[in-house]
Design a protein around this motif. Structure first.
Motif, PDB file in Angstrom:
ATOM      1  N   GLN A 594       0.783  -1.235   0.000  1.00  0.00           N
ATOM      2  CA  GLN A 594       0.000   0.000   0.000  1.00  0.00           C
ATOM      3  C   GLN A 594       0.822   1.296   0.000  1.00  0.00           C
ATOM      4  O   GLN A 594       0.340   2.315  -0.502  1.00  0.00           O
ATOM      5  N   SER A 601       3.440  -2.074  -4.425  1.00  0.00           N
ATOM      6  CA  SER A 601       2.352  -1.094  -4.296  1.00  0.00           C
ATOM      7  C   SER A 601       1.746  -0.703  -5.636  1.00  0.00           C
ATOM      8  O   SER A 601       0.543  -0.438  -5.724  1.00  0.00           O
ATOM      9  N   ARG A 602       2.528  -0.664  -6.709  1.00  0.00           N
ATOM     10  CA  ARG A 602       1.960  -0.213  -7.972  1.00  0.00           C
ATOM     11  C   ARG A 602       0.943  -1.204  -8.539  1.00  0.00           C
ATOM     12  O   ARG A 602       0.164  -0.857  -9.415  1.00  0.00           O
ATOM     13  N   ASP A 606      -4.138   0.622  -5.451  1.00  0.00           N
ATOM     14  CA  ASP A 606      -5.398   1.217  -5.886  1.00  0.00           C
ATOM     15  C   ASP A 606      -6.567   0.239  -5.828  1.00  0.00           C
ATOM     16  O   ASP A 606      -7.668   0.553  -6.287  1.00  0.00           O
ATOM     17  N   LYS A 607      -6.349  -0.935  -5.248  1.00  0.00           N
ATOM     18  CA  LYS A 607      -7.405  -1.946  -5.193  1.00  0.00           C
ATOM     19  C   LYS A 607      -8.292  -1.722  -3.964  1.00  0.00           C
ATOM     20  O   LYS A 607      -7.798  -1.360  -2.887  1.00  0.00           O
ATOM     21  N   ASP A 610      -7.810  -3.749  -0.109  1.00  0.00           N
ATOM     22  CA  ASP A 610      -6.817  -3.422   0.927  1.00  0.00           C
ATOM     23  C   ASP A 610      -5.970  -4.638   1.312  1.00  0.00           C
ATOM     24  O   ASP A 610      -6.069  -5.183   2.420  1.00  0.00           O
TER      25      ASP A 610
END
Length: 681
Positions: A594, A601-602, A606-607, A610
């Protein structure tokens, strides 16, 4: 005064009665004597005669239980088919079997490769022997006959039958031989399948109408396994033996002691083998009454048969199919984009499970054939195949450091190259500067883990390119901590076999550092799934399992019956680390997925679900004939979601990747996307 005549009559009456009583006495004496003779002198003979007419019992196999997924969708079922069987009476002779075979050949065809290709020279010679008994006997001299028993005579005659006598059989004769071959396998009063593949309705009807002409022959229905999802999950479901194989030779004693016949089909791999005792069912028991000649004069069902119990599995077949597809698509993309670099990339594996219950939701393995350009399912490689998982183990390393006292929560180290005298320099993927425990997980610092390993080995005064004084008991200590999470030890999964991985055997300083970053010992994908599930589940390691419920069969064969047994969550152990220590690793895993600096994280930040987890990369050199052919990498990823209340945990392993170094991230993202999409549908 009584007359003289009346006195004479009175005196004659008792005398006659005495004679009558005496005769009756003699008759009874004779009867008793006869009974004594029968009982004492001939009792054994008559008892033997009685024994020859006692009842005999046999057991008939029933269809196996079915397998369903967690939503009640059929995974493995039974496909009914026509079958021709033979049940021999006592004392049946070879000539009689041959006559039945010849008659049966008029009504069924045995011209398929399965039957004709299986005919041996021995079968042909045996057929000639039965048809030419007199000529066959002449192959032995009288002296040889006297010196041999019947078995030895038979085998010697078979050896002496010249091949020219059996090389010109017609197709019709060969079909008779094929039938007789199957009939010869039958044991007394035990049904033997003669033909169960390709029996037409016409053949079935012809045989059914002529059973009185075919002693021992029956036209019935048999079954074979059917797989509505084709190859999906097929290798996990497993297989069963054929009628010709019967029970495995190396397990005969085991199965025979449990009421099996030698020609019974049994599970010989996968869940068919694991749950054989559940799926086999209760055989139908039949009582046969035979006369002194062994002829069956009556039969009666004394125990009704019942097909096997059904398995409801934890697997979600729709999710399973989607994960299979995700893996194939990502492998295909990587290979097509970099065909030379990825010429050794031939497999990828993934496991998804509920971290709180241990229910395996999907387990996928896909193999790619570079010559045929085809994929095949190798799901069981998630249990059998072990690989170095790289940095994905660092959560366990961090917790080992806390518990051993090598580090304290929040402690920082300067991330720069490490070199122990006499070994190669080791470093992180880049120099990260000062990092604490959160950042070490977030940015995947190798150096931080090296310091943990050195301190666990007693080296607190490390200097660059200086020798170290290691206590190599640290190998066992670290492996003990890893084992608490399921790495390097059996996961306990309900499957016939599982690998525990490879444990390196060279206790050197450099190898201890490699162990701490997942580049020394190897682990299976199932072990990695259990490891990350343990972290997600606040340190409770639960047993992964495929069986959710066992259900009793229903008479009409469709749908699920009442629950016979449920598989409840089993906690195998609670790791030694404290809740606060586990919380820190969970937070570090959350940063990986996150935070802006997180290594995954990339793909996940954005999901909406979590997620948290850890990436992993391990070097893998490919050798052929002792020569280095390519330097590749094992790519791994472990994770779970949602972070606050995990529903699903997963592990991904992709060995021998040459290029496209985010395939593990893409597969992991595809797994979570598929799970939450499937959940919302």
């Amino acid at each position: 005064m009584v007359s003289k005549k009346k006195k004479q009559k009175k005196s004659q009456l008792p005398f006659r009665l005495n004679i009558l009583f005496f005769i009756v006495f003699l008759l009874f004496s004779a009867l008793v004597l006869q009974l004594g003779v029968v009982q004492i002198l001939n009792g054994e003979t008559f008892q033997a005669e009685i024994d020859r007419t006692t009842n005999d019992y046999t057991k008939i196999s029933v269809p196996r239980g079915k397998m369903y997924d967690r939503d009640g969708d059929l995974i493995v079922g039974n496909d009914a088919e026509y079958s021709i069987t033979y049940t021999p009476e006592k004392g049946i002779q070879a000539e009689n079997r041959l006559k039945v075979a010849e008659k049966l050949a008029e009504y069924i065809s045995m011209d398929s490769e399965k039957y004709l290709d299986g005919i041996t020279k021995q079968n042909k010679k045996d057929y000639w022997y039965v048809n030419n008994t007199e000529e066959a006997r002449d192959l032995l001299s009288q002296k040889e006959e006297e010196e041999m028993d019947n078995g030895e005579q038979y085998h010697e005659i078979i050896d002496r039958i010249s091949e020219d006598k059996v090389d010109d059989y017609s197709k019709q004769q060969l079909e008779v031989i094929a039938i007789k071959k199957e009939m010869d396998k039958a044991m007394t009063l035990t049904p033997q399948v003669i033909k169960n593949e390709g029996v037409t309705s016409e053949e079935f009807a012809r045989v059914s109408a002529r059973l009185d002409e075919l002693p021992g022959i029956n036209a019935t229905t048999d079954w074979n396994r059917e797989y509505p999802y084709d190859g999906t999950f097929r290798d996990f479901a497993g297989s069963i033996t054929s009628e010709s194989q019967g029970i495995p030779k190396d397990k005969e004693d085991y199965y025979l002691s449990r009421g099996y016949n030698r020609n019974d089909r049994v599970g010989n791999s996968g869940l068919e083998e694991q749950y054989e005792g559940v799926l086999r069912g209760r055989k139908e028991k039949i009582k046969y009454t035979t006369d002194k000649n062994g002829t069956i004069v009556g039969s009666d069902v004394v125990v009704e048969g019942q097909r096997g119990k059904d398995l409801v599995l934890t697997v979600d077949m729709e999710l399973q199919k989607k994960i299979d597809e995700v893996i194939r698509d990502e492998m295909k993309t990587a290979i097509q984009k970099y065909p030379v670099e990825n010429r050794y990339l031939d497999r990828a594996m993934a496991v998804a499970m509920n971290p709180q219950t241990g229910e395996i939701l999907a387990a996928s393995g896909q193999r790619y054939d570079h010559e045929e350009h085809e994929f095949s399912n190798i799901g069981t490689s998630t249990i059998y195949n072990a690989n170095a998982p790289g940095s994905s183990v660092k959560g366990a390393t961090m917790l080992a450091g806390y518990q051993s006292g090598a580090i304290s929560p929040g402690q920082s180290f300067y991330d720069r190259p490490i070199k122990i005298k006499g070994t190669d320099e080791k470093s992180s993927w880049k120099n990260l500067g000062y990092v604490n425990d959160y950042q070490a997980l977030e940015q995947s610092s190798n150096v931080y883990m090296f310091f943990i390993a050195m301190r666990m080995a007693g080296e607190y005064n490390y200097q660059y390119n200086e020798p170290v004084n290691f206590d190599y008991a640290a190998f066992d200590e670290m492996r003990n901590y890893f084992g608490q999470f399921g790495m390097g030890v059996p996961t306990g999964v309900d499957f016939p076999y599982e690998s525990t991985g490879y444990q390196g055997s060279n206790p050197s300083a450099g190898n201890l550092l490699d162990l701490a970053i997942g580049q020394y010992d190897t682990y299976t994908t199932m072990q990695m799934a259990q490891y990350v599930s343990t972290i997600a589940n606040d340190g409770y390691r639960v047993r992964p399992h495929f069986m959710k419920e066992i259900r009793n069969p229903v008479p009409h064969e469709e749908g699920l019956g009442p629950i016979y047994k449920s598989n409840n969550t089993e906690v195998m152990n609670r790791v030694q680390m404290s809740d606060s220590q586990i919380d820190r690793v969970q937070a570090g895993f959350h940063r990986v997925f996150q935070s802006p600096n997180g290594t995954a994280s990339r793909h996940f930040a954005d999901k909406p679900y979590d997620a948290a987890g850890k990436t992993g990369t391990a070097e893998y050199d490919v050798y052929e004939n002792g020569e280095l052919k390519a330097s590749t990498e094992n790519l791994a990823l472990v994770g779970y979601a949602p972070y606050d209340n995990p529903e699903v945990a997963f592990a991904v392993m992709v060995p021998k990747v040459g290029e496209n170094n985010d395939i593990n991230h893409k597969i992991g993202k595809g797994i979570l996307d598929a799970y939450f999409e499937n959940k919302d549908e």
